[in-house]
Write a protein that holds these residues in place. Structure first.
Motif, PDB file in Angstrom:
ATOM      1  N   PHE A  78      33.711  34.278  46.439  1.00 16.42           N
ATOM      2  CA  PHE A  78      33.462  35.569  47.069  1.00 16.42           C
ATOM      3  C   PHE A  78      34.783  36.280  47.364  1.00 16.42           C
ATOM      4  O   PHE A  78      34.933  36.935  48.391  1.00 16.42           O
ATOM      5  N   VAL A  79      35.729  36.144  46.459  1.00 12.95           N
ATOM      6  CA  VAL A  79      36.990  36.869  46.593  1.00 12.95           C
ATOM      7  C   VAL A  79      36.862  38.208  45.878  1.00 12.95           C
ATOM      8  O   VAL A  79      35.902  38.447  45.144  1.00 12.95           O
ATOM      9  N   LYS A  80      37.815  39.082  46.074  1.00 15.33           N
ATOM     10  CA  LYS A  80      37.819  40.347  45.371  1.00 15.33           C
ATOM     11  C   LYS A  80      38.196  40.130  43.901  1.00 15.33           C
ATOM     12  O   LYS A  80      38.991  39.248  43.577  1.00 15.33           O
ATOM     13  N   SER A  81      37.618  40.936  43.035  1.00 16.40           N
ATOM     14  CA  SER A  81      37.854  40.771  41.598  1.00 16.40           C
ATOM     15  C   SER A  81      39.330  40.826  41.251  1.00 16.40           C
ATOM     16  O   SER A  81      39.802  40.075  40.392  1.00 16.40           O
ATOM     17  N   ILE A  91      43.300  27.339  43.805  1.00 15.94           N
ATOM     18  CA  ILE A  91      42.291  26.312  44.136  1.00 15.94           C
ATOM     19  C   ILE A  91      42.019  25.359  42.974  1.00 15.94           C
ATOM     20  O   ILE A  91      41.079  24.565  43.045  1.00 15.94           O
ATOM     21  N   LYS A  92      42.835  25.394  41.948  1.00 17.42           N
ATOM     22  CA  LYS A  92      42.516  24.609  40.742  1.00 17.42           C
ATOM     23  C   LYS A  92      42.475  23.108  41.009  1.00 17.42           C
ATOM     24  O   LYS A  92      41.808  22.368  40.281  1.00 17.42           O
ATOM     25  N   LYS A  93      43.126  22.648  42.084  1.00 14.22           N
ATOM     26  CA  LYS A  93      43.042  21.240  42.453  1.00 14.22           C
ATOM     27  C   LYS A  93      41.601  20.832  42.746  1.00 14.22           C
ATOM     28  O   LYS A  93      41.207  19.677  42.535  1.00 14.22           O
ATOM     29  N   LEU A  94      40.798  21.758  43.242  1.00 15.78           N
ATOM     30  CA  LEU A  94      39.407  21.463  43.598  1.00 15.78           C
ATOM     31  C   LEU A  94      38.478  21.465  42.394  1.00 15.78           C
ATOM     32  O   LEU A  94      37.335  21.012  42.488  1.00 15.78           O
ATOM     33  N   LEU A  95      38.944  21.993  41.279  1.00 15.11           N
ATOM     34  CA  LEU A  95      38.083  22.157  40.103  1.00 15.11           C
ATOM     35  C   LEU A  95      38.155  20.918  39.222  1.00 15.11           C
ATOM     36  O   LEU A  95      38.816  20.877  38.193  1.00 15.11           O
ATOM     37  N   THR A  96      37.461  19.876  39.653  1.00 12.27           N
ATOM     38  CA  THR A  96      37.439  18.610  38.925  1.00 12.27           C
ATOM     39  C   THR A  96      36.465  18.706  37.750  1.00 12.27           C
ATOM     40  O   THR A  96      35.699  19.666  37.639  1.00 12.27           O
ATOM     41  N   PRO A  97      36.462  17.685  36.873  1.00 12.94           N
ATOM     42  CA  PRO A  97      35.495  17.687  35.761  1.00 12.94           C
ATOM     43  C   PRO A  97      34.039  17.643  36.220  1.00 12.94           C
ATOM     44  O   PRO A  97      33.135  17.841  35.405  1.00 12.94           O
ATOM     45  N   ASN A  98      33.799  17.373  37.511  1.00 12.99           N
ATOM     46  CA  ASN A  98      32.437  17.313  38.031  1.00 12.99           C
ATOM     47  C   ASN A  98      32.056  18.541  38.868  1.00 12.99           C
ATOM     48  O   ASN A  98      30.991  18.568  39.471  1.00 12.99           O
ATOM     49  N   THR A  99      32.947  19.539  38.899  1.00 15.36           N
ATOM     50  CA  THR A  99      32.735  20.720  39.736  1.00 15.36           C
ATOM     51  C   THR A  99      32.204  21.885  38.908  1.00 15.36           C
ATOM     52  O   THR A  99      32.659  22.119  37.790  1.00 15.36           O
ATOM     53  N   TYR A 100      31.254  22.606  39.487  1.00 17.94           N
ATOM     54  CA  TYR A 100      30.758  23.846  38.893  1.00 17.94           C
ATOM     55  C   TYR A 100      31.252  25.023  39.724  1.00 17.94           C
ATOM     56  O   TYR A 100      31.465  24.894  40.938  1.00 17.94           O
ATOM     57  N   ILE A 101      31.424  26.164  39.069  1.00 17.75           N
ATOM     58  CA  ILE A 101      31.759  27.411  39.751  1.00 17.75           C
ATOM     59  C   ILE A 101      30.587  28.369  39.621  1.00 17.75           C
ATOM     60  O   ILE A 101      30.020  28.534  38.536  1.00 17.75           O
ATOM     61  N   LEU A 102      30.229  29.006  40.743  1.00 17.66           N
ATOM     62  CA  LEU A 102      29.260  30.089  40.738  1.00 17.66           C
ATOM     63  C   LEU A 102      29.995  31.371  41.115  1.00 17.66           C
ATOM     64  O   LEU A 102      30.565  31.471  42.200  1.00 17.66           O
ATOM     65  N   CYS A 103      29.982  32.336  40.219  1.00 22.68           N
ATOM     66  CA  CYS A 103      30.643  33.618  40.452  1.00 22.68           C
ATOM     67  C   CYS A 103      29.580  34.678  40.709  1.00 22.68           C
ATOM     68  O   CYS A 103      28.746  34.957  39.839  1.00 22.68           O
ATOM     69  N   LEU A 104      29.614  35.266  41.898  1.00 22.09           N
ATOM     70  CA  LEU A 104      28.661  36.316  42.280  1.00 22.09           C
ATOM     71  C   LEU A 104      29.396  37.624  42.597  1.00 22.09           C
ATOM     72  O   LEU A 104      28.900  38.444  43.362  1.00 22.09           O
ATOM     73  N   LEU A 105      30.560  37.803  41.985  1.00 19.04           N
ATOM     74  CA  LEU A 105      31.377  38.968  42.310  1.00 19.04           C
ATOM     75  C   LEU A 105      30.809  40.241  41.708  1.00 19.04           C
ATOM     76  O   LEU A 105      30.159  40.225  40.657  1.00 19.04           O
ATOM     77  N   ASN A 106      31.090  41.348  42.376  1.00 20.03           N
ATOM     78  CA  ASN A 106      30.738  42.645  41.822  1.00 20.03           C
ATOM     79  C   ASN A 106      31.585  42.968  40.610  1.00 20.03           C
ATOM     80  O   ASN A 106      32.782  42.643  40.577  1.00 20.03           O
ATOM     81  N   GLY A 107      30.992  43.591  39.616  1.00 20.61           N
ATOM     82  CA  GLY A 107      31.781  44.082  38.505  1.00 20.61           C
ATOM     83  C   GLY A 107      31.574  43.330  37.208  1.00 20.61           C
ATOM     84  O   GLY A 107      30.659  42.518  37.058  1.00 20.61           O
ATOM     85  N   LEU A 108      32.471  43.611  36.259  1.00 19.88           N
ATOM     86  CA  LEU A 108      32.329  43.151  34.881  1.00 19.88           C
ATOM     87  C   LEU A 108      33.569  42.383  34.430  1.00 19.88           C
ATOM     88  O   LEU A 108      34.686  42.678  34.854  1.00 19.88           O
ATOM     89  N   GLY A 109      33.362  41.368  33.579  1.00 19.79           N
ATOM     90  CA  GLY A 109      34.474  40.697  32.906  1.00 19.79           C
ATOM     91  C   GLY A 109      35.047  39.488  33.605  1.00 19.79           C
ATOM     92  O   GLY A 109      36.076  38.951  33.176  1.00 19.79           O
ATOM     93  N   HIS A 110      34.417  38.972  34.665  1.00 26.23           N
ATOM     94  CA  HIS A 110      34.975  37.838  35.398  1.00 26.23           C
ATOM     95  C   HIS A 110      35.015  36.556  34.569  1.00 26.23           C
ATOM     96  O   HIS A 110      35.895  35.707  34.757  1.00 26.23           O
ATOM     97  N   GLU A 111      34.068  36.391  33.651  1.00 26.88           N
ATOM     98  CA  GLU A 111      34.030  35.164  32.852  1.00 26.88           C
ATOM     99  C   GLU A 111      35.291  34.999  32.023  1.00 26.88           C
ATOM    100  O   GLU A 111      35.708  33.868  31.722  1.00 26.88           O
ATOM    101  N   GLU A 112      35.929  36.107  31.663  1.00 20.35           N
ATOM    102  CA  GLU A 112      37.151  36.024  30.864  1.00 20.35           C
ATOM    103  C   GLU A 112      38.274  35.353  31.655  1.00 20.35           C
ATOM    104  O   GLU A 112      39.100  34.628  31.090  1.00 20.35           O
ATOM    105  N   VAL A 113      38.311  35.598  32.957  1.00 20.34           N
ATOM    106  CA  VAL A 113      39.300  34.950  33.827  1.00 20.34           C
ATOM    107  C   VAL A 113      38.912  33.503  34.095  1.00 20.34           C
ATOM    108  O   VAL A 113      39.734  32.588  33.982  1.00 20.34           O
ATOM    109  N   LEU A 114      37.659  33.264  34.423  1.00 23.66           N
ATOM    110  CA  LEU A 114      37.215  31.951  34.876  1.00 23.66           C
ATOM    111  C   LEU A 114      37.291  30.893  33.787  1.00 23.66           C
ATOM    112  O   LEU A 114      37.512  29.713  34.074  1.00 23.66           O
TER     113      LEU A 114
END
Length: 311
Positions: A78-81, A91-114
């Motif tokens: 829930f950060v700003k785009s 926060i990449k330390k928290l993104l283990t091979p068993n972690t999922y991300i849910l992106c609910l941000l406003n706007g377009l194109g976030h998947e390109e960053v994630l």
């Protein structure tokens, strides 16, 4: 479910409160030191549909990520785009091979960053029609009703996406699994590309915007530009339905809400997400040879207002 929410503003606090009350293990991360300190000392002190509510839960600053056990099944963003790339790097330390991300941000194109930070099959995208605001550090205002729509971005994430839907629904967040989240993201972007921007420029709430005689033409023209660009990305927006969906907010239970861009720019003098909303449509329009004069002008006006207010 073990959940970490990154961004403890109004919306992050809403999800934290509702998910915690439903029995989930929720941790917050935020970059606003005063907010972190207030929640750490007193909990989230919310106005929840007019009633006071206090919810205690752990919270960390972004600089303290190394202190957080990397055990989260789900990280909700829930950060700003315009802060997404930098935050994901922090926060990449928290993104283990068993972690999922849910992106609910406003706007377009976030998947390109994630996709730079997580496997496509562990990425969930969605939209939320919940609203929230901040009265001050640790004091969110949670008013009205809403819903969530989400879908796995990769081919192999549906089982977990369905699990998240159930967790959210059990928390009263009214979640559904989407069969076409890309359409929903564009539809929601139309909401932000009209209400957020126009309320920010006119310095009004949604009800006041709807009372202007110019509002229908503004909405229809902006939606038409979004639809023209979306069609080049395989999304066929129903313009009449989108218009009706937005116009209904002028008289609904959230009519007196000031959208998030207004809160950022007008109230708090912070930079906005305009480049991921109308600005994204303007850029994509240039790419596809589609004129988007309203989106171009709105983007330029918001940036000009940022230069005046965000000093």
């Amino acid at each position: 479910m073990n959940i970490t929410i990154v961004g403890a503003g109004g919306m992050g606090s809403r999800f934290a409160v509702m998910l915690k009350q439903a029995g989930n293990d929720v941790t917050l991360i935020d970059g606003w030191k005063d907010n972190v300190q207030a929640i750490r000392e007193h909990g989230i002190q919310a106005q929840y549909n007019g009633d006071p509510l206090v919810v205690k839960l752990p919270i960390y600053e972004l600089a303290e990520v190394d202190q957080i056990p990397a055990t989260s099944e789900l990280v909700i963003l829930f950060v700003k785009s315009n802060q997404l790339d930098q935050t994901c790097n922090q926060i990449k330390k928290l993104l283990t091979p068993n972690t999922y991300i849910l992106c609910l941000l406003n706007g377009l194109g976030h998947e390109e960053v994630l996709q730079k930070y997580i496997d496509t099959n562990r990425l969930l995208l969605g939209i939320t029609m919940w609203t929230a605001g901040m009265q001050g550090p640790g004091h969110p205002i949670l008013q009205g009703n809403g819903n969530i729509e989400l879908q796995n971005f990769g081919d192999q994430g549906e089982d977990f996406a369905q699990k998240v839907v159930q967790v959210m629904d059990d928390a009263g967040l009214n979640a559904v699994y989407s069969q076409n989240v890309k359409y929903s993201i564009w539809r929601k972007a139309c909401v932000n590309g009209t209400l957020n921007c126009l309320c920010s420029l006119l310095e009004c709430n949604m009800k006041q915007l709807g009372q202007t005689k110019e509002a229908p033409e503004f909405l229809k023209t902006i939606i038409a530009e979004f639809a023209a660009v979306a069609s080049h990305e395989g999304v066929d927006l129903d313009q009449k339905e989108v218009y009706q969906h937005i116009a209904e907010t002028f008289d609904g239970d959230i009519a007196e809400h000031y959208p998030s861009m207004y809160q950022d720019l007008v109230q708090n003098h912070r930079l906005t997400e305009i480049d991921y909303i109308n600005g994204a449509v303007w850029r994509k329009g240039q790419k596809y040879g589609v004129p988007t004069p309203y989106c171009q002008l709105i983007t330029q006006l918001i940036h000009a207002k940022e230069q005046i207010l965000c000093k």
